[in-house]
Design a protein around this motif. Structure first.
Motif, PDB file in Angstrom:
ATOM      1  N   VAL A  70     -25.400  44.683 -25.692  1.00 26.33           N
ATOM      2  CA  VAL A  70     -24.909  44.762 -24.316  1.00 26.33           C
ATOM      3  C   VAL A  70     -24.793  43.375 -23.714  1.00 26.33           C
ATOM      4  CG1 VAL A  70     -25.527  45.516 -21.998  1.00 26.33           C
ATOM      5  CG2 VAL A  70     -25.687  47.112 -23.894  1.00 26.33           C
ATOM      6  N   TRP A  71     -25.789  42.530 -23.927  1.00 24.33           N
ATOM      7  CA  TRP A  71     -25.742  41.164 -23.392  1.00 24.33           C
ATOM      8  C   TRP A  71     -24.521  40.410 -23.914  1.00 24.33           C
ATOM      9  CZ3 TRP A  71     -27.401  37.639 -20.042  1.00 24.33           C
ATOM     10  CH2 TRP A  71     -27.294  36.292 -20.349  1.00 24.33           C
ATOM     11  N   GLU A  72     -24.152  40.654 -25.145  1.00 28.69           N
ATOM     12  CA  GLU A  72     -23.047  39.931 -25.761  1.00 28.69           C
ATOM     13  C   GLU A  72     -21.679  40.490 -25.372  1.00 28.69           C
ATOM     14  OE1 GLU A  72     -23.891  40.284 -29.868  1.00 28.69           O
ATOM     15  OE2 GLU A  72     -25.530  38.823 -29.867  1.00 28.69           O
ATOM     16  N   THR A  73     -21.601  41.762 -25.041  1.00 26.92           N
ATOM     17  CA  THR A  73     -20.293  42.405 -24.878  1.00 26.92           C
ATOM     18  C   THR A  73     -19.986  42.877 -23.470  1.00 26.92           C
ATOM     19  OG1 THR A  73     -21.233  44.571 -25.513  1.00 26.92           O
ATOM     20  CG2 THR A  73     -20.338  43.182 -27.280  1.00 26.92           C
ATOM     21  N   GLN A  74     -20.967  42.938 -22.564  1.00 25.79           N
ATOM     22  CA  GLN A  74     -20.729  43.460 -21.225  1.00 25.79           C
ATOM     23  C   GLN A  74     -20.736  42.330 -20.197  1.00 25.79           C
ATOM     24  OE1 GLN A  74     -19.911  46.371 -20.159  1.00 25.79           O
ATOM     25  NE2 GLN A  74     -20.152  47.619 -21.998  1.00 25.79           N
ATOM     26  N   ILE A 138     -33.407  42.100 -19.829  1.00 27.65           N
ATOM     27  CA  ILE A 138     -32.644  42.874 -20.812  1.00 27.65           C
ATOM     28  C   ILE A 138     -33.536  43.860 -21.563  1.00 27.65           C
ATOM     29  CG2 ILE A 138     -31.323  42.727 -22.958  1.00 27.65           C
ATOM     30  CD1 ILE A 138     -29.715  41.885 -20.595  1.00 27.65           C
ATOM     31  N   HIS A 139     -34.702  43.413 -22.021  1.00 26.21           N
ATOM     32  CA  HIS A 139     -35.567  44.249 -22.865  1.00 26.21           C
ATOM     33  C   HIS A 139     -36.754  44.840 -22.117  1.00 26.21           C
ATOM     34  CE1 HIS A 139     -33.456  42.861 -26.498  1.00 26.21           C
ATOM     35  NE2 HIS A 139     -33.469  41.660 -25.939  1.00 26.21           N
ATOM     36  N   ASP A 140     -37.019  44.387 -20.895  1.00 32.04           N
ATOM     37  CA  ASP A 140     -38.157  44.850 -20.094  1.00 32.04           C
ATOM     38  C   ASP A 140     -39.491  44.392 -20.688  1.00 32.04           C
ATOM     39  OD1 ASP A 140     -39.020  46.021 -17.753  1.00 32.04           O
ATOM     40  OD2 ASP A 140     -39.356  47.978 -18.657  1.00 32.04           O
ATOM     41  N   ARG A 141     -39.486  43.284 -21.392  1.00 32.47           N
ATOM     42  CA  ARG A 141     -40.733  42.688 -21.884  1.00 32.47           C
ATOM     43  C   ARG A 141     -40.454  41.226 -22.223  1.00 32.47           C
ATOM     44  NH1 ARG A 141     -38.745  45.854 -26.043  1.00 32.47           N
ATOM     45  NH2 ARG A 141     -38.234  44.736 -27.967  1.00 32.47           N
ATOM     46  N   TRP A 142     -41.520  40.404 -22.187  1.00 31.98           N
ATOM     47  CA  TRP A 142     -41.383  39.005 -22.554  1.00 31.98           C
ATOM     48  C   TRP A 142     -42.732  38.492 -23.024  1.00 31.98           C
ATOM     49  CZ3 TRP A 142     -44.328  35.351 -19.975  1.00 31.98           C
ATOM     50  CH2 TRP A 142     -44.866  35.724 -18.749  1.00 31.98           C
ATOM     51  N   CYS A 143     -42.705  37.366 -23.720  1.00 35.33           N
ATOM     52  CA  CYS A 143     -43.943  36.854 -24.294  1.00 35.33           C
ATOM     53  C   CYS A 143     -43.833  35.345 -24.502  1.00 35.33           C
ATOM     54  CB  CYS A 143     -44.245  37.550 -25.624  1.00 35.33           C
ATOM     55  SG  CYS A 143     -45.778  37.013 -26.415  1.00 35.33           S
TER      56      CYS A 143
END
Length: 451
Positions: A70-74, A138-143
């Motif tokens: 989605v990040w790449e195409t929308q 985008i993913h609802d998580r980070w680290c």
């Protein structure tokens, strides 16, 4: 995981010897393949099938790949997410020491402050936080991993763990229990918590891995993809003008060669060659007749894109006017800009701030009264004229040295400019501000003021 592609969902057929997780016989099932990993993961969860070392639910792998696509195409998603990430990643982090309930002091030379000012040796701070925030949106998580590094001024560094390579494992109460880190150089690593990591995740119906907003918006985004594909087909295959060619009945019959020649000539005006967009030459009394069919304005390309932009912006709690999805005026755009860092992304700033204070500060500055705060005021400052007016009114006197004013214009330092000049009409206990008017003159005793 290689054997999972052989699993099939079942439907009732005839009694057999299949046993469920509680040892109860169930009906034998006829095989039917799963559509994707998400369907297999839901089937396993719904039927309580136990898997040795289940690790991360299968649906998470499919969700991660879909979110990256989605990040790449929308364009709408990228526009809104990038707008938020750029706004948040450029907010400076300040470190303060809590001296008392009424005294706070800014700290700039502690390793914690040095780390936040330069978190990664080869990555600018704003670029590191931009990538982290995009992972989050985008993913609802980070680290971020906290690593010692003797080559840095702080002695530490922060290294991003991409969302596609990390998952949060939860206990039975959906509380984070460990981080599942995927590596391309070896087997995955399970890191028990707490550990030397900064991470956060959103709500998930099962587990603690978050729920990507892309799953929630997939219907809207699918409609946008179909609309773009339809408009592309219309512009590629449709006539450049909504007309048809009529040939009179009394015209001599066409030979195959004549028909193909005319069709090839007419297609040249519809194609992309040098004759495209010109006027075709008709023959045998032919004429162009307008028909009420497709018109170029029927595609509503701009309106459709603005609608998708507005829907995505609303999903991220951002005023659509800020991303150009709706028309705005100077006054309401300025108001929306002020709201951006308070009502829109203010909660996101607070959540980032909480993670730093609860996970990073105890690692870098244990046993101290230090805390980190986002300097949101740096993003809310007005123009220089507005700042000057507000500060002069608040202080009741000039607030800038002449030498400081000269540096604003890159002028050299001059002797005698390091003193604050106070106008004679500004006195302590007199006028509240140099912008005020002089008080009225005192009247002789016994005389009142005129009405």
């Amino acid at each position: 995981m290689a054997f999972w592609h052989r699993w099939t969902k079942q439907r009732p057929a005839s009694p057999g010897r299949v046993i469920d997780q509680d040892g109860v016989p169930v009906l034998a099932k006829a095989a039917e393949p799963f559509a994707d990993l998400s369907e297999l993961g839901r089937y396993i969860t719904q039927h309580g099938i136990r898997v040795v070392d289940p690790g991360v639910p299968l649906a998470n792998y499919a969700g991660t790949a879909a979110a990256m696509n989605v990040w790449e195409t929308q364009p709408s998603v990228r526009k809104v997410v990038d707008y938020i990430a750029r706004a948040l990643s450029t907010i400076p982090w300040h470190v303060y020491e809590r001296v008392s309930d009424t005294d706070r002091r800014r700290v700039t030379d502690h390793p914690l402050a040095l780390l936040l000012a330069n978190p990664a040796p080869a990555v600018p701070p704003s670029r590191l936080w931009h990538s982290v925030i995009v992972d989050w949106l985008i993913h609802d998580r980070w680290c971020l991993q906290v690593l010692p590094n003797a080559d840095t001024a702080s002695g530490w560094e922060l290294r991003r763990k991409p969302a596609r390579r990390m998952h949060v494992l939860a206990d039975d109460d959906d509380q984070p229990a460990a981080l599942y880190l995927i590596s391309s150089r070896g087997p995955a690593e399970v890191v028990p918590l707490p550990g030397p990591y900064l991470f956060d995740h959103g709500y998930a119906t099962v587990g603690a891995d978050g729920t990507s907003p892309m799953e929630t918006m997939q219907q809207i985004l699918a409609e946008q993809s179909e609309a773009v594909e339809w408009r592309r087909s219309v512009w590629r295959n449709g006539a450049r003008v909504p007309t048809v060619i009529e040939r009179p009945k009394e015209a001599p019959p066409w030979s195959k060669t004549a028909k193909e020649r005319f069709q090839a000539a007419f297609n040249a005006f519809m194609g992309r060659g040098s004759a495209a967009g010109g006027t075709p030459i008709l023959e045998d009394g032919m004429k162009l007749v307008t028909v009420e069919s497709f018109k170029p304005r029927d595609t509503e390309d701009i309106e459709g894109r603005k609608l998708t932009d507005a829907e995505v912006a609303s999903s991220y709690h951002i005023p659509p006017e800020l991303v150009g999805a709706r028309e705005g005026t100077f006054s309401n755009l300025d108001a929306f800009r002020q709201m951006l860092y308070t009502h829109s992304v203010g909660p996101d700033i607070t959540m980032l701030q909480d993670v730093i204070n609860t996970m990073l500060v105890p690692l870098i500055a244990p046993g101290t009264n230090l805390y980190v705060e986002a300097n949101v005021e740096a993003k809310l400052r007005g123009s220089f004229t507005e700042q000057a007016t507000i500060l002069q009114t608040a202080t009741g006197a000039p607030y800038m040295l002449r030498s400081e004013a000269r540096t604003k214009f890159n002028l050299p330092w001059v002797d005698g400019t390091d003193e604050l000049v106070t106008p004679l009409n500004v006195l302590v206990g007199g006028l509240a501000s140099p912008t005020d008017t002089a008080p009225p003159p005192a009247l002789p005793k016994g005389q009142g003021r005129p009405a």
